[in-house]
Design a protein around this motif. Sequence first.
Motif, PDB file in Angstrom:
ATOM      1  N   ASN A  65       0.809  -1.220   0.000  1.00 21.44           N
ATOM      2  CA  ASN A  65       0.000   0.000   0.000  1.00 21.44           C
ATOM      3  C   ASN A  65       0.842   1.271   0.000  1.00 21.44           C
ATOM      4  O   ASN A  65       0.290   2.375   0.026  1.00 21.44           O
ATOM      5  CB  ASN A  65      -0.911   0.011   1.228  1.00 21.44           C
ATOM      6  CG  ASN A  65      -1.929  -1.109   1.193  1.00 21.44           C
ATOM      7  OD1 ASN A  65      -3.029  -0.950   0.710  1.00 21.44           O
ATOM      8  ND2 ASN A  65      -1.533  -2.278   1.715  1.00 21.44           N
ATOM      9  N   SER A 119      -3.002   6.901   5.098  1.00 18.24           N
ATOM     10  CA  SER A 119      -4.396   7.265   4.793  1.00 18.24           C
ATOM     11  C   SER A 119      -5.044   6.209   3.903  1.00 18.24           C
ATOM     12  O   SER A 119      -5.720   6.513   2.911  1.00 18.24           O
ATOM     13  CB  SER A 119      -4.458   8.644   4.104  1.00 18.24           C
ATOM     14  OG  SER A 119      -3.908   9.629   4.938  1.00 18.24           O
ATOM     15  N   ASP A 120      -4.828   4.950   4.251  1.00 21.80           N
ATOM     16  CA  ASP A 120      -5.355   3.837   3.450  1.00 21.80           C
ATOM     17  C   ASP A 120      -5.994   2.830   4.395  1.00 21.80           C
ATOM     18  O   ASP A 120      -5.310   2.076   5.095  1.00 21.80           O
ATOM     19  CB  ASP A 120      -4.231   3.178   2.648  1.00 21.80           C
ATOM     20  CG  ASP A 120      -4.751   2.137   1.663  1.00 21.80           C
ATOM     21  OD1 ASP A 120      -5.924   1.733   1.793  1.00 21.80           O
ATOM     22  OD2 ASP A 120      -3.982   1.736   0.773  1.00 21.80           O
ATOM     23  N   THR A 122      -7.624   0.162   3.740  1.00 25.08           N
ATOM     24  CA  THR A 122      -7.544  -1.258   3.371  1.00 25.08           C
ATOM     25  C   THR A 122      -6.265  -1.921   3.902  1.00 25.08           C
ATOM     26  O   THR A 122      -6.177  -3.146   3.924  1.00 25.08           O
ATOM     27  CB  THR A 122      -7.562  -1.409   1.837  1.00 25.08           C
ATOM     28  OG1 THR A 122      -6.429  -0.740   1.276  1.00 25.08           O
ATOM     29  CG2 THR A 122      -8.837  -0.818   1.262  1.00 25.08           C
TER      30      THR A 122
END
Length: 475
Positions: A65, A119-120, A122
């Motif tokens: 990510n 800021s992810d 998942t």
Amino acid sequence: MKGRAMRAQGLSPSVDSGAAPELMPAGGGTTVRRAATGARILAGLYPVCLAVVDGWTMAAAVALNGGGLLPGLAALAVIALNASGGLYRARRTPSLLADLPQLLARTLLVGAVAAVLLSDGTLLLWTAALCGTVQLGVRAFANAAVRTYRCRRSRARSALVVGTGQTAAHMLDILRERGEFGLAAVGQVAAGRPAGPPGAAPVLGETADLPTLVEEHGVDTLVVVAEDVDPGQLGAVLRISFGLPCETLLVQPPSDVVPVAPARREYLAGLPCARVDWRLRDPVARIAKRLLDLAVACPLLVLALPVLAVCAAAVRIEGGPGVLFRQRRIGFGGEEFVLLKFRTLKPADERESDTRWTVKNDERMGRVGRFLRNTSLDELPQLWNVVRGDMSLVGPRPERPHFVEQFSRTCPGYVLRHRVPVGMTGWAQIHGFRGDTSIELRARLDNHYIDHWSFATDLRILLLTARAMLCRDSG
């Protein structure tokens, strides 16, 4: 005093596996230790492999990510957290279910922090899926491999059971029947309690014989059955084990007797058990303490040179030649060394120096000597003893051989003060136990310091010592 059996070298025993349920023959220490070399190597690889897997999976989950330094930092963070929780320590009964809550909690914590930084949202799912699957799978395989190896080894790690009661007899049966624990008993040690039913191993001696028995029989593990040891002897047994080259397992440990972290508790066939560790047994802690000594003593010695010169001149003017006073003292492991001080009075002869107890306000002491003694400035030359490695900044105060012999006979636990390097100042000294004070209480405070050592304690003692010197306050 040299060559004392209680010499404490501070080496952490390697903890690992063995197997064969049969009793170990007496005198087989050399053979057993050779056979255990491969096991120790495997024991060292076990935590390394787990740490690599934990770090790699965390780094991979974060890298999916985002890039940069974050994957590496996340890997280091999860390894550090798992290590602090004891997830990489070798155990007699490795359990995936016991590790599962801590492992997942630490992994998800690091994953959540990384997700916020990237800021992810998942990322947390990737962390749970990838890390959870791989880490748990590898641990399940590693634990099964350890148990299989212990059961199939030709020789087990030799164990000595302290206690002769019913629980000790049950522990002997467990070790004989359960090869996956990797321990085989060479014998028992009487510990002041009434003997129980005949055990599966001979009674080889008493608690005072522990150092000799460990050496003669090549003992790798000391199993102390707390309820079969006289309460008055339990503390002494555990402190003796501090200086022995073997691991110590405490069965049915009373939580208020010995420092056992909850993360170090496990079970042997249902019996609660804990590996007893003291921080100062760890070679890393000893090296770190030595580095602290050098980092503080060397600059202090340089900064104190003007003070040392003034003190030396004052002593020379008042008492003539012979500014430094050299005296034999007993240090780490019972070894002698020469302690340095500024001379505050001239003893009648060497015998008086070695055998006469220090008297406050001795009439032969001049004004300079009395000032140096009252302000502890006469102790400043011992900074050189610290730099040389004879002493530490903080530790039990060293005593002369004559008095060490005397106090060792009359004061239980006195000789155990030599498990660690002696110090310029110590826990007993900052609480007023110096000079003509209770030897028993002094030994008790010194042993408490050793049992519960930490860097924070050393720093506190140094600060309190500095305050006492500046304020002429013994507290």
